[in-house]
Each structure stands twice: as C-alpha cells, then as structure tokens.
Design a protein around this motif. Structure first.
Motif, PDB file in Angstrom:
ATOM      1  N   LYS A   1      28.800  33.248  52.988  1.00 55.60           N
ATOM      2  CA  LYS A   1      27.248  33.092  52.867  1.00 55.60           C
ATOM      3  C   LYS A   1      26.505  34.424  52.626  1.00 55.60           C
ATOM      4  CE  LYS A   1      26.408  28.674  54.869  1.00 55.60           C
ATOM      5  NZ  LYS A   1      25.594  27.874  56.239  1.00 55.60           N
ATOM      6  N   ALA A   2      25.644  34.687  52.011  1.00 58.11           N
ATOM      7  CA  ALA A   2      24.911  35.818  52.000  1.00 58.11           C
ATOM      8  C   ALA A   2      23.235  35.381  52.502  1.00 58.11           C
ATOM      9  CB  ALA A   2      24.881  36.605  50.834  1.00 58.11           C
ATOM     10  N   PHE A   3      22.695  36.421  53.051  1.00 59.05           N
ATOM     11  CA  PHE A   3      21.247  36.205  53.410  1.00 59.05           C
ATOM     12  C   PHE A   3      20.439  37.054  52.818  1.00 59.05           C
ATOM     13  CE2 PHE A   3      23.932  34.820  56.992  1.00 59.05           C
ATOM     14  CZ  PHE A   3      23.082  33.638  57.354  1.00 59.05           C
ATOM     15  N   VAL A   4      19.262  36.581  52.304  1.00 61.25           N
ATOM     16  CA  VAL A   4      18.355  37.473  51.673  1.00 61.25           C
ATOM     17  C   VAL A   4      16.887  37.547  52.747  1.00 61.25           C
ATOM     18  CG1 VAL A   4      16.754  37.668  49.505  1.00 61.25           C
ATOM     19  CG2 VAL A   4      18.981  36.737  49.287  1.00 61.25           C
ATOM     20  N   TYR A   5      16.787  38.708  53.044  1.00 63.21           N
ATOM     21  CA  TYR A   5      15.633  38.760  54.115  1.00 63.21           C
ATOM     22  C   TYR A   5      14.490  39.556  53.247  1.00 63.21           C
ATOM     23  CZ  TYR A   5      19.095  38.450  57.758  1.00 63.21           C
ATOM     24  OH  TYR A   5      20.238  37.942  58.492  1.00 63.21           O
ATOM     25  N   ASP A   6      13.481  39.266  53.713  1.00 66.73           N
ATOM     26  CA  ASP A   6      12.175  40.257  53.522  1.00 66.73           C
ATOM     27  C   ASP A   6      12.410  41.692  54.355  1.00 66.73           C
ATOM     28  OD1 ASP A   6       9.235  41.433  54.231  1.00 66.73           O
ATOM     29  OD2 ASP A   6       9.091  39.940  52.615  1.00 66.73           O
TER      30      ASP A   6
ATOM     31  N   GLY B   1      14.105  46.289  45.834  1.00 65.23           N
ATOM     32  CA  GLY B   1      12.848  46.127  45.874  1.00 65.23           C
ATOM     33  C   GLY B   1      12.333  45.661  47.140  1.00 65.23           C
ATOM     34  N   ASP B   2      11.439  44.446  47.741  1.00 68.91           N
ATOM     35  CA  ASP B   2      11.287  44.205  48.858  1.00 68.91           C
ATOM     36  C   ASP B   2      12.046  43.198  49.622  1.00 68.91           C
ATOM     37  OD1 ASP B   2      10.849  42.089  47.287  1.00 68.91           O
ATOM     38  OD2 ASP B   2       8.753  41.796  47.978  1.00 68.91           O
ATOM     39  N   LYS B   3      13.421  43.235  49.320  1.00 66.07           N
ATOM     40  CA  LYS B   3      14.365  42.113  49.751  1.00 66.07           C
ATOM     41  C   LYS B   3      15.762  43.130  50.146  1.00 66.07           C
ATOM     42  CE  LYS B   3      13.002  38.533  46.802  1.00 66.07           C
ATOM     43  NZ  LYS B   3      13.500  37.453  45.737  1.00 66.07           N
TER      44      LYS B   3
ATOM     45  N   ASN C   1      24.030  40.824  39.655  1.00 62.63           N
ATOM     46  CA  ASN C   1      22.584  41.009  38.892  1.00 62.63           C
ATOM     47  C   ASN C   1      21.842  41.312  40.243  1.00 62.63           C
ATOM     48  OD1 ASN C   1      20.203  39.347  38.292  1.00 62.63           O
ATOM     49  ND2 ASN C   1      21.132  39.662  36.367  1.00 62.63           N
ATOM     50  N   LYS C   2      20.856  42.266  40.002  1.00 61.70           N
ATOM     51  CA  LYS C   2      19.951  42.551  41.029  1.00 61.70           C
ATOM     52  C   LYS C   2      19.053  41.502  41.361  1.00 61.70           C
ATOM     53  CE  LYS C   2      16.728  45.275  38.222  1.00 61.70           C
ATOM     54  NZ  LYS C   2      15.425  44.335  38.410  1.00 61.70           N
ATOM     55  N   ASP C   3      18.709  40.498  40.588  1.00 60.29           N
ATOM     56  CA  ASP C   3      17.648  39.418  40.749  1.00 60.29           C
ATOM     57  C   ASP C   3      18.236  38.040  40.943  1.00 60.29           C
ATOM     58  OD1 ASP C   3      15.647  41.158  39.825  1.00 60.29           O
ATOM     59  OD2 ASP C   3      16.284  40.752  37.728  1.00 60.29           O
ATOM     60  N   THR C   4      19.653  37.750  40.592  1.00 57.96           N
ATOM     61  CA  THR C   4      20.394  36.353  40.970  1.00 57.96           C
ATOM     62  C   THR C   4      21.217  36.492  42.055  1.00 57.96           C
ATOM     63  OG1 THR C   4      22.046  36.834  39.360  1.00 57.96           O
ATOM     64  CG2 THR C   4      19.743  35.761  38.440  1.00 57.96           C
ATOM     65  N   PHE C   5      21.617  37.837  42.200  1.00 54.34           N
ATOM     66  CA  PHE C   5      22.688  38.259  43.274  1.00 54.34           C
ATOM     67  C   PHE C   5      24.158  37.657  42.740  1.00 54.34           C
ATOM     68  CE2 PHE C   5      18.762  37.824  45.942  1.00 54.34           C
ATOM     69  CZ  PHE C   5      18.318  39.262  45.688  1.00 54.34           C
TER      70      PHE C   5
END
Length: 356
Positions: A202-207, A190-192, A248-252
């Motif tokens: 760690k993993a980072f979630v970016y816009d 999506g937009d992430k 999971n694509k929403d919770t990662f």
C-alpha cells in the motif's frame, strides 16, 4: 507409496524428447541468432547481430528489433550493427524477423548493457552539522523552503510522516501510521505527499498541510516499497533491486523504468532517492556509498564515499551499526545545499561532494 526419483527423472526426459519432436519435425528449418544470450556490452559499443537459416536459405529481408521496437534491417545474412549509445542499461531483447516468400520466422536473444566507464570517485566535506532525532529510523527526507524537512520513518509501531525543523531537529508535525505498517520513502507533488510502505502493498496519499490521509492506493509493481523522490515531472521509486520506476505524478502509477548499472553490472539495493541538477542521487542500502545516476539510461556516473561521516569511535557501544545505516538525502535547490543523515543518527550533515 514410495517416490521413485530415478523413474521420475527418466519420465521427464522422455516427455521432453516427445515435446521437442512434437513441436519440430526432423529437418525443419530454424533461424539462428547471435550473439549468445547474456553477452555483455558497454554503452557506446556497436553490437554485431546476425540471423541465419539452418538450411542456408537467403532471406528477402531480416528486420532487427530491440525490445520489440524496429532498429534496423538487412537483405542478407550479414551482421547488422546495433548502436548502444541510446539504449538504457540492463537486459535488452534482440529479435530477428526473417522474411522469405511471404513467410516470417523469428529468433530472439538478449544482450546486457552496462555503463560505459567506471564511476568517477568522490568524497565529501562537512559544511555544517545539525541535530537529528535519534528516534527517527529515516526512510525518506525532503528539504522545503522555510528550513524544514518532510521526513518519513520506518519500523513497525514506529513509522511516522514528520515535519521537522532544520535548526533544532524537533518535530513540528507528525502523523503516525497504524502499527501494522512499516513506513518507507516519500515524494511531495503539489499539495500532496505520497508515502510508501515496505511490504504491505500500500501507499498513502497525504494532504501536505494537514497530514490527513486523502487516499490509499495499491502498491503492486515493485518487489518492496523503498525510496522515492520527485523530478518535477515524474515520481521516482525503487524496490530493493537495481530498478527505478517512473510514476505518473497524477495517477501515481508506473509509466517506465530504468535499471541501475555500473561498468561491472547491476547495482542492487538502491534506496533513498533525491533529484539534483538533472541527476538521481541514491543511497545504497547497508553501504556508505551514494550513487549519481543518469536518469535516461541508469548508468552510474559517480560514486560518493561517505565513510566515517559519523565516526565509529563516536557512536554508543550498543548502537546497531548493521541496521542503523546511512540513509537520507535532501536538496535545498535555492540555497544549493545538500543534506544527509542516517537511520537513528543524532546528526544531520550539510555536505559538499569533492572529486577524489
């Protein structure tokens, strides 16, 4: 005080004997199961599994389970026939539950499932060559409509999330990771954009549009953070072994996994990933191979030999060939184009794969 190795080993021996007879009285009945642990089979084989009593007792029934899921049953001690064509590759736990007179005893073993056949061998054709930034230690690579890539790079103090122009190889946008982080694979959902780190947990979630960090999540399920891709339903990631996790694509968070096997055994060091026409394409770290993997069972279907893509004779004398290896696969779904590159390579190649 001086350590007496012989006395220590002798004590361990008698403790083991004591533990054995403390858990099992002489003459008690046990359940035996075959095949022996670690016996290997290929997808499609039928595995004879047999449970029997050491006392010769006939069961009321024997229920056989694969990975704790009921598979079949019998009312005697003859071998059950376990079909493997629907099983995933790797180690599978086989359990027999032996029922008699309202009581149940269990015995377990494990079998190894390998790919049914050797991978079909492929080579490549170069259709076009584009520039690639030789400063980029490529970890993740994704093509996006508009002729640009999202690319992630590694190494401490050199790790970035990038937006890169296909035709020029120039950086259109960049977000640098803090110096303590070693960047790894990426997946756009999506937009992430989700980006792994190597050993920092760690993993980072970016816009996707601004490259602003939206959140940081713990990465705890893999040995290390390596490659990633998105198949439209799940995020796939690997960890230096032969395992590919489905997140999971929403919770990662991980929901399942497959183990990558060819006909000879596990294939480790699966690295950068791409999902193309229902199959997983994967670099194998420090090799010139790209694997094509069945996402349902982990079997290697094809092996693509990318040797001499960037010929050794054309490389600088001081170029680190051991570290700066082939890595990076991207797919233009609309255009049907496949792109590959390497760590700190000056070229990005549009290629086709050809059966040998």
């Amino acid at each position: 005080m001086k350590f007496n190795t012989r006395l220590f080993i002798t004590a361990l021996f008698f403790l083991a004997i004591a533990g054995y007879y403390g858990c099992k009285s002489p003459g008690s009945e046990t359940i035996n199961i075959t095949p022996d642990a670690g016996t290997a089979y290929k997808l499609g084989d039928v595995v004879p599994v047999k449970a029997s009593s050491s006392a010769g007792t006939m069961p009321d029934s024997v229920v056989y389970l694969i990975d704790s899921i009921r598979n079949t049953s019998r009312k005697d001690t003859l071998a059950a026939r376990i079909k493997t064509d629907s099983l995933p590759c790797g180690s599978r736990l086989v359990t027999a539950r032996f029922y008699k007179g309202g009581k149940v005893q269990e015995a377990s073993t494990n079998i190894i499932i390998k790919a049914a056949a050797p991978p079909v061998e492929y080579t490549y054709r170069v259709n076009k060559v584009y520039p690639h930034d030789p400063a980029s230690y490529t970890e993740g690579l994704e093509y996006h409509d508009g002729d640009y890539f999202f690319e992630s790079t590694g190494l401490e103090k050199e790790s970035y999330l990038l937006k890169v122009d296909l035709k020029t190889g120039k950086r259109l946008q960049a977000a640098k990771l803090d110096d303590q982080y070693f960047g790894e694979g990426i997946a756009t959902v999506g937009d992430k954009i989700l980006m792994l780190t190597y050993r920092e947990g760690k993993a980072f979630v970016y816009d996707k549009n601004t490259f602003k960090v939206l959140s940081t999540i713990p990465y705890t399920w893999g040995r290390e953070g390596w490659g990633m891709c998105f198949d439209g339903k799940h995020i796939l990631n690997d960890d230096s072994s032969n395992r590919i996790f489905f997140l999971n694509k929403d919770t990662f968070m991980p929901e399942s996994a497959i183990d990558v096997y060819d006909d000879k055994g596990p294939v480790n060091a699966v690295n950068e990933l791409e999902y193309i026409d229902g199959k997983i394409y994967a670099n194998v770290y420090t090799t010139d191979n790209i694997l094509v993997i069945n996402p349902k069972n982990g079997a290697v279907l094809q092996r693509i030999d990318m040797s001499n893509l960037w010929p050794m004779a054309q490389r600088p004398a001081n170029f680190d060939n051991d570290q700066n290896v082939l890595n990076g696969i991207a797919y233009d779904k609309k255009g049907g184009r496949i792109f590959v590159t390497g760590k700190k390579w000056p070229h990005l190649y549009q290629v086709s794969f050809i059966k040998k």
